[in-house]
Scaffold this motif. Sequence first.
Motif, PDB file in Angstrom:
ATOM      1  N   ARG A 118      10.771  11.473   3.506  1.00  0.00           N
ATOM      2  CA  ARG A 118      11.230  12.820   3.167  1.00  0.00           C
ATOM      3  C   ARG A 118      10.160  13.892   3.338  1.00  0.00           C
ATOM      4  O   ARG A 118      10.484  15.081   3.422  1.00  0.00           O
ATOM      5  N   SER A 119       8.906  13.510   3.400  1.00  0.00           N
ATOM      6  CA  SER A 119       7.842  14.498   3.596  1.00  0.00           C
ATOM      7  C   SER A 119       7.467  14.638   5.068  1.00  0.00           C
ATOM      8  O   SER A 119       6.365  15.075   5.398  1.00  0.00           O
ATOM      9  N   ALA A 120       8.390  14.308   5.952  1.00  0.00           N
ATOM     10  CA  ALA A 120       8.102  14.332   7.386  1.00  0.00           C
ATOM     11  C   ALA A 120       7.681  15.713   7.876  1.00  0.00           C
ATOM     12  O   ALA A 120       6.754  15.847   8.688  1.00  0.00           O
ATOM     13  N   TRP A 160       0.830  -1.195   0.000  1.00  0.00           N
ATOM     14  CA  TRP A 160       0.000   0.000   0.000  1.00  0.00           C
ATOM     15  C   TRP A 160       0.873   1.257   0.000  1.00  0.00           C
ATOM     16  O   TRP A 160       2.073   1.203   0.302  1.00  0.00           O
ATOM     17  N   HIS A 161       0.267   2.404  -0.309  1.00  0.00           N
ATOM     18  CA  HIS A 161       0.804   3.765  -0.117  1.00  0.00           C
ATOM     19  C   HIS A 161       1.819   4.198  -1.160  1.00  0.00           C
ATOM     20  O   HIS A 161       2.316   5.330  -1.080  1.00  0.00           O
ATOM     21  N   SER A 162       2.211   3.359  -2.109  1.00  0.00           N
ATOM     22  CA  SER A 162       3.210   3.771  -3.089  1.00  0.00           C
ATOM     23  C   SER A 162       2.648   4.904  -3.954  1.00  0.00           C
ATOM     24  O   SER A 162       1.438   5.012  -4.175  1.00  0.00           O
ATOM     25  N   LEU A 163       3.554   5.740  -4.450  1.00  0.00           N
ATOM     26  CA  LEU A 163       3.151   6.905  -5.242  1.00  0.00           C
ATOM     27  C   LEU A 163       4.161   7.147  -6.354  1.00  0.00           C
ATOM     28  O   LEU A 163       5.369   7.133  -6.132  1.00  0.00           O
ATOM     29  N   SER A 206       3.990   8.453   5.190  1.00  0.00           N
ATOM     30  CA  SER A 206       3.683   7.266   4.385  1.00  0.00           C
ATOM     31  C   SER A 206       2.574   7.526   3.370  1.00  0.00           C
ATOM     32  O   SER A 206       2.443   6.778   2.396  1.00  0.00           O
ATOM     33  N   TYR A 207       1.766   8.558   3.606  1.00  0.00           N
ATOM     34  CA  TYR A 207       0.550   8.756   2.813  1.00  0.00           C
ATOM     35  C   TYR A 207       0.684   9.930   1.844  1.00  0.00           C
ATOM     36  O   TYR A 207       1.551  10.788   1.979  1.00  0.00           O
ATOM     37  N   TRP A 208      -0.225   9.980   0.900  1.00  0.00           N
ATOM     38  CA  TRP A 208      -0.123  10.910  -0.225  1.00  0.00           C
ATOM     39  C   TRP A 208      -0.285  12.394   0.127  1.00  0.00           C
ATOM     40  O   TRP A 208       0.371  13.223  -0.503  1.00  0.00           O
ATOM     41  N   PRO A 209      -1.161  12.801   1.050  1.00  0.00           N
ATOM     42  CA  PRO A 209      -1.312  14.247   1.274  1.00  0.00           C
ATOM     43  C   PRO A 209       0.009  14.951   1.584  1.00  0.00           C
ATOM     44  O   PRO A 209       0.347  15.958   0.945  1.00  0.00           O
ATOM     45  N   ALA A 210       0.762  14.435   2.532  1.00  0.00           N
ATOM     46  CA  ALA A 210       2.041  15.060   2.867  1.00  0.00           C
ATOM     47  C   ALA A 210       3.042  14.905   1.736  1.00  0.00           C
ATOM     48  O   ALA A 210       3.807  15.829   1.428  1.00  0.00           O
ATOM     49  N   ARG A 211       3.060  13.758   1.087  1.00  0.00           N
ATOM     50  CA  ARG A 211       4.025  13.513   0.009  1.00  0.00           C
ATOM     51  C   ARG A 211       3.803  14.446  -1.181  1.00  0.00           C
ATOM     52  O   ARG A 211       4.752  14.964  -1.774  1.00  0.00           O
ATOM     53  N   ALA A 217       5.410  19.024  -4.470  1.00  0.00           N
ATOM     54  CA  ALA A 217       5.105  20.331  -5.063  1.00  0.00           C
ATOM     55  C   ALA A 217       6.149  21.365  -4.676  1.00  0.00           C
ATOM     56  O   ALA A 217       6.504  22.235  -5.489  1.00  0.00           O
ATOM     57  N   ALA A 218       6.639  21.257  -3.439  1.00  0.00           N
ATOM     58  CA  ALA A 218       7.612  22.241  -2.956  1.00  0.00           C
ATOM     59  C   ALA A 218       9.028  21.936  -3.405  1.00  0.00           C
ATOM     60  O   ALA A 218       9.790  22.845  -3.752  1.00  0.00           O
ATOM     61  N   GLN A 219       9.399  20.651  -3.430  1.00  0.00           N
ATOM     62  CA  GLN A 219      10.790  20.280  -3.673  1.00  0.00           C
ATOM     63  C   GLN A 219      11.082  19.871  -5.113  1.00  0.00           C
ATOM     64  O   GLN A 219      12.239  19.879  -5.528  1.00  0.00           O
ATOM     65  N   HIS A 220      10.070  19.486  -5.861  1.00  0.00           N
ATOM     66  CA  HIS A 220      10.260  19.043  -7.250  1.00  0.00           C
ATOM     67  C   HIS A 220       9.185  19.689  -8.118  1.00  0.00           C
ATOM     68  O   HIS A 220       8.391  19.004  -8.769  1.00  0.00           O
TER      69      HIS A 220
END
Length: 494
Positions: free
Chosen positions: A107-109, A84-87, A135-140, A145-148
């Motif tokens: 990395r989206s900690a 689960w959770h892959s993006l 682990s989940y998409w909202p933070a990732r 959006a900010a880093q790439h």
Amino acid sequence: MTHSTYVLAIDIGSSSLRAALFDGYGRQSGECIRRGYSLDTDAMGKATLDADTLFNDLFGALDELMSITPDRLNITGVGISTFWHSLTGINDRQAATFPIITWADGRSAHEAAALKYSGIGRRLHALTGCPVHSSYWPARLRWLAAQHATAFAQTRYWLSAADLLFLRLFGRIGTSVSMASGSGLCDLNQKQWSREAIGIARIKPEQLPPISDEPLRGLVAPWGERWPRLAAIPWYPAWGDGACSNIGAGANSLDSLVLMLGTSGSMRMVWQADSVSVPDAGLWCYRVDDKRFAGGMALSEGGNAAAWARQLLDKESAADIDDRVAALAPDAHGLCVLPYFLGSRSPQWSEGRTAAISGITAATTAVEIYRAMLESVGLRFAFLKNRLDRAWPGKRRIIATGAGFLRSSVWPQIVADCLGESLDVSDIEEGSLRGAALLVLEKQGQGGEIEFPVNRTVYPNSGAHERYKIALERQADFDNHMIEMLKQRLEELR
């Protein structure tokens, strides 16, 4: 279903994949083809897989399996279990804009922490069943959006690894109910993308694939020609590996709890219901399909902790490590361990957690550290089970699955002693693989009476349990202390 009719099961994990045929009684037929690989990691928390490399490994495994499968065997369907959770993302030309970001990527900690402290976390958890975490998409997605920014802007669709695989094989964009439910963007009870969660993630609804569990047929070129026996049969959209593991072990109701001990760990239940509410912020809850849920606690700790400690052993100690560990008394080493080598998930879902050991002296041996590491994971299981039992009360049979239980003679006893409850160690080593096969049989209305063999039952030692109850309190105090230190550090960074 005749004796010559089979289903193909595929299990794609974060460190290896497997493929095998199963008959109508859920029994593996012939060889299980395996491929191993490693996550691409760095000190910043990256944990990714290259899609082309992963899929080439899978396609090579299918080549090998098909080459040794007799023509007389009739394969009626394909089922896939995966993490689960892959993006990942694709652009307008359907080229990947990012590698596959796995559940272990942290990395989206900071974005996850910001969402949590903003007060949004409770609402998102209640809506999606997914705690706010890296682990989940909202933070990732906010982090991407900010880093790439350039690659983010070029992304036409956001997909899971399984969705990208099906796009390659069938030329269609879509996702399963199970994969969507583990993203953190899906309304758990409505089985559709949540506009509220999508807005928080800073993407558009049209960038997400349609959700459907309808099987696909008709492999596109070159895959149809490469595997003609698989070209026209139904391929079922992927199911989460945790749910498949429960089903493969025979734990598909609220009176059974699976403790899985592999590279990481978890405790999970699978049950049928029309809807669900998640009463504890430390719990996760996803969907198996349109009628079943999977819920429980997720541990980043597990076999990775034992693997780290094993590096400290010399060759002589490592050769008979189980015997050496068994010779030591429970919790007699004076150590307290937080085994967060891959971070920490349930119940706090805290970001930035690392492993820690307290109590080391000049007299501490490598074998003692190794035993303390095994015990620390057992104590984490006990702590989380106490909390799960308060949230979802009930007497449950505990089924132990995973390589950590099957390959060690001492770890199952340690876990049983920490819990103070008996464990039925499942004799099915590839539970997720078998679970995918059983789900295909169910969807096709086929299959005979399924057996769920038990390797052995491990009973707790009451004296050891009393010692571990004290050790559990000590570990919880140490954990709370480290959490307070982490909160202070985050405040300093704000």
